[in-house]
Design a protein around this motif. Sequence first.
Motif, mmCIF file in Angstrom:
data_model
loop_
_atom_site.group_PDB
_atom_site.id
_atom_site.type_symbol
_atom_site.label_atom_id
_atom_site.label_comp_id
_atom_site.label_asym_id
_atom_site.label_seq_id
_atom_site.Cartn_x
_atom_site.Cartn_y
_atom_site.Cartn_z
ATOM 1 N N PHE A 168 79.964 -77.121 -25.488
ATOM 2 C CA PHE A 168 81.081 -77.953 -25.241
ATOM 3 C C PHE A 168 80.826 -79.425 -25.178
ATOM 4 C CE2 PHE A 168 82.557 -76.655 -21.808
ATOM 5 C CZ PHE A 168 82.449 -77.483 -20.981
ATOM 6 N N LEU A 169 79.962 -79.969 -23.837
ATOM 7 C CA LEU A 169 79.934 -80.709 -23.594
ATOM 8 C C LEU A 169 78.874 -81.945 -24.986
ATOM 9 C CD1 LEU A 169 79.037 -80.376 -19.712
ATOM 10 C CD2 LEU A 169 80.928 -81.319 -21.207
ATOM 11 N N GLY A 170 78.523 -80.916 -25.837
ATOM 12 C CA GLY A 170 77.705 -81.500 -26.683
ATOM 13 C C GLY A 170 78.104 -82.913 -27.577
ATOM 14 N N PRO A 171 79.140 -82.452 -27.895
ATOM 15 C CA PRO A 171 80.460 -83.673 -28.667
ATOM 16 C C PRO A 171 80.353 -85.126 -27.968
ATOM 17 C CG PRO A 171 80.900 -81.441 -29.032
ATOM 18 C CD PRO A 171 79.825 -81.395 -28.014
ATOM 19 N N ILE A 172 80.476 -84.762 -26.599
ATOM 20 C CA ILE A 172 80.448 -86.124 -25.141
ATOM 21 C C ILE A 172 79.242 -86.780 -25.070
ATOM 22 C CG2 ILE A 172 81.173 -86.574 -23.097
ATOM 23 C CD1 ILE A 172 82.824 -83.612 -22.613
ATOM 24 N N THR A 173 78.186 -86.484 -25.838
ATOM 25 C CA THR A 173 76.980 -87.406 -25.435
ATOM 26 C C THR A 173 77.206 -88.740 -26.147
ATOM 27 O OG1 THR A 173 75.590 -85.614 -25.047
ATOM 28 C CG2 THR A 173 74.807 -86.876 -25.600
ATOM 29 N N PRO A 174 77.954 -87.896 -27.097
ATOM 30 C CA PRO A 174 77.754 -89.367 -28.740
ATOM 31 C C PRO A 174 79.023 -90.698 -28.150
ATOM 32 C CG PRO A 174 77.671 -87.881 -30.135
ATOM 33 C CD PRO A 174 77.532 -86.839 -28.498
ATOM 34 N N LEU A 175 79.386 -89.982 -27.071
ATOM 35 C CA LEU A 175 80.906 -91.016 -26.635
ATOM 36 C C LEU A 175 80.468 -91.741 -25.801
ATOM 37 C CD1 LEU A 175 84.105 -88.671 -26.818
ATOM 38 C CD2 LEU A 175 83.142 -90.213 -28.226
ATOM 39 N N GLY A 176 78.850 -91.344 -24.926
ATOM 40 C CA GLY A 176 78.538 -92.233 -24.113
ATOM 41 C C GLY A 176 77.504 -93.202 -24.950
ATOM 42 N N GLY A 177 77.025 -93.248 -25.721
ATOM 43 C CA GLY A 177 76.037 -94.001 -27.176
ATOM 44 C C GLY A 177 76.929 -94.826 -27.601
ATOM 45 N N ILE A 178 78.120 -94.467 -27.827
ATOM 46 C CA ILE A 178 79.459 -95.268 -28.362
ATOM 47 C C ILE A 178 79.261 -96.464 -26.831
ATOM 48 C CG2 ILE A 178 81.484 -95.811 -29.201
ATOM 49 C CD1 ILE A 178 80.898 -93.323 -30.822
ATOM 50 N N SER A 179 79.460 -95.888 -26.134
ATOM 51 C CA SER A 179 79.835 -96.850 -24.847
ATOM 52 C C SER A 179 78.739 -98.138 -24.657
ATOM 53 C CB SER A 179 80.748 -96.269 -23.257
ATOM 54 O OG SER A 179 81.075 -95.254 -23.500
ATOM 55 N N PHE A 180 77.666 -97.344 -24.773
ATOM 56 C CA PHE A 180 76.633 -98.483 -24.349
ATOM 57 C C PHE A 180 76.446 -99.513 -25.303
ATOM 58 C CE2 PHE A 180 73.830 -94.001 -22.107
ATOM 59 C CZ PHE A 180 74.263 -94.412 -21.470
ATOM 60 N N ILE A 181 76.800 -98.930 -26.955
ATOM 61 C CA ILE A 181 76.898 -99.891 -28.168
ATOM 62 C C ILE A 181 77.892 -100.915 -27.855
ATOM 63 C CG2 ILE A 181 77.158 -100.267 -30.147
ATOM 64 C CD1 ILE A 181 75.987 -97.151 -30.198
ATOM 65 N N ILE A 182 78.846 -100.599 -27.474
ATOM 66 C CA ILE A 182 80.065 -101.399 -26.999
ATOM 67 C C ILE A 182 79.813 -101.845 -26.240
ATOM 68 C CG2 ILE A 182 82.427 -101.353 -26.189
ATOM 69 C CD1 ILE A 182 83.237 -99.280 -28.095
ATOM 70 N N ALA A 183 79.094 -101.772 -25.322
ATOM 71 C CA ALA A 183 78.550 -102.727 -23.904
ATOM 72 C C ALA A 183 77.763 -103.945 -24.087
ATOM 73 C CB ALA A 183 78.343 -101.107 -22.373
ATOM 74 N N TRP A 184 76.278 -103.188 -24.878
ATOM 75 C CA TRP A 184 75.665 -104.352 -25.023
ATOM 76 C C TRP A 184 76.441 -105.145 -26.570
ATOM 77 C CZ3 TRP A 184 72.159 -105.303 -22.167
ATOM 78 C CH2 TRP A 184 71.450 -104.138 -21.111
ATOM 79 N N ILE A 185 77.232 -105.106 -26.801
ATOM 80 C CA ILE A 185 77.748 -105.547 -27.806
ATOM 81 C C ILE A 185 78.780 -106.866 -26.953
ATOM 82 C CG2 ILE A 185 80.104 -106.784 -29.923
ATOM 83 C CD1 ILE A 185 78.562 -103.795 -30.989
ATOM 84 N N LEU A 186 79.289 -106.312 -25.403
ATOM 85 C CA LEU A 186 80.233 -107.383 -24.849
ATOM 86 C C LEU A 186 79.040 -107.801 -23.919
ATOM 87 C CD1 LEU A 186 82.471 -104.851 -23.668
ATOM 88 C CD2 LEU A 186 83.570 -106.480 -25.351
ATOM 89 N N VAL A 187 78.360 -107.290 -23.676
ATOM 90 C CA VAL A 187 77.402 -108.544 -23.038
ATOM 91 C C VAL A 187 77.165 -109.654 -24.284
ATOM 92 C CG1 VAL A 187 74.996 -108.730 -22.332
ATOM 93 C CG2 VAL A 187 76.615 -106.961 -21.388
ATOM 94 N N ALA A 188 76.433 -109.215 -25.589
ATOM 95 C CA ALA A 188 75.995 -110.041 -26.394
ATOM 96 C C ALA A 188 77.645 -111.129 -26.439
ATOM 97 C CB ALA A 188 75.682 -109.809 -27.762
ATOM 98 N N ILE A 189 78.351 -111.521 -26.304
ATOM 99 C CA ILE A 189 79.334 -112.010 -27.538
ATOM 100 C C ILE A 189 79.679 -112.831 -25.745
ATOM 101 C CG2 ILE A 189 82.168 -111.834 -27.597
ATOM 102 C CD1 ILE A 189 81.431 -109.856 -28.938
ATOM 103 N N GLY A 190 80.194 -111.910 -24.703
ATOM 104 C CA GLY A 190 80.315 -112.999 -23.260
ATOM 105 C C GLY A 190 79.122 -114.002 -22.946
ATOM 106 N N VAL A 191 78.008 -113.260 -23.523
ATOM 107 C CA VAL A 191 77.212 -114.510 -23.241
ATOM 108 C C VAL A 191 77.214 -115.711 -24.182
ATOM 109 C CG1 VAL A 191 74.439 -115.202 -22.822
ATOM 110 C CG2 VAL A 191 75.635 -112.961 -21.296
ATOM 111 N N MET A 192 77.597 -115.467 -25.443
ATOM 112 C CA MET A 192 77.944 -116.615 -26.378
ATOM 113 C C MET A 192 79.263 -117.287 -25.978
ATOM 114 S SD MET A 192 76.670 -114.649 -29.414
ATOM 115 C CE MET A 192 77.640 -114.583 -30.433
#
Length: 118
Positions: free
Chosen positions: A94-118
């Motif tokens: 049942f933890l399998g579907p949780i893994t992609p949520l973590g990946g989405i969190s990483f993607i959001i984080a990197w987008i925020l870094v890019a926007i935050g530095v710009m």
Amino acid sequence: MLIVLGSILMVIAVAMGAFGAHALKSKFEEGKQKVYETAVQYHLIHALAIIVAGILAGQYPEAGLLVTAGWFMAVGIILFSGSLYILSLKKIRFLGPITPLGGISFIIAWILVAIGVM
């Protein structure tokens, strides 16, 4: 705060890597060691990235997005790496579907870094 959090998460990542390489090596089912190694890899990268986000937040104090990015990375470590650690050692599907949520969190984080530095 992010530098402290990232440092603590780095300690945990290094310990998890060493634990997996030594104590758990004979306990992995076929193919599960690679899953564990992926968890450690993403854990290490993003714990270091949290430290970088903390340093950048000091350089760009007006960019609160950098702090938010650091927290998204921490959530990503918990969801992505945490679920992979468990999936590699236990048969808890049942933890399998949780893994992609973590990946989405990483993607959001990197987008925020890019926007935050710009």
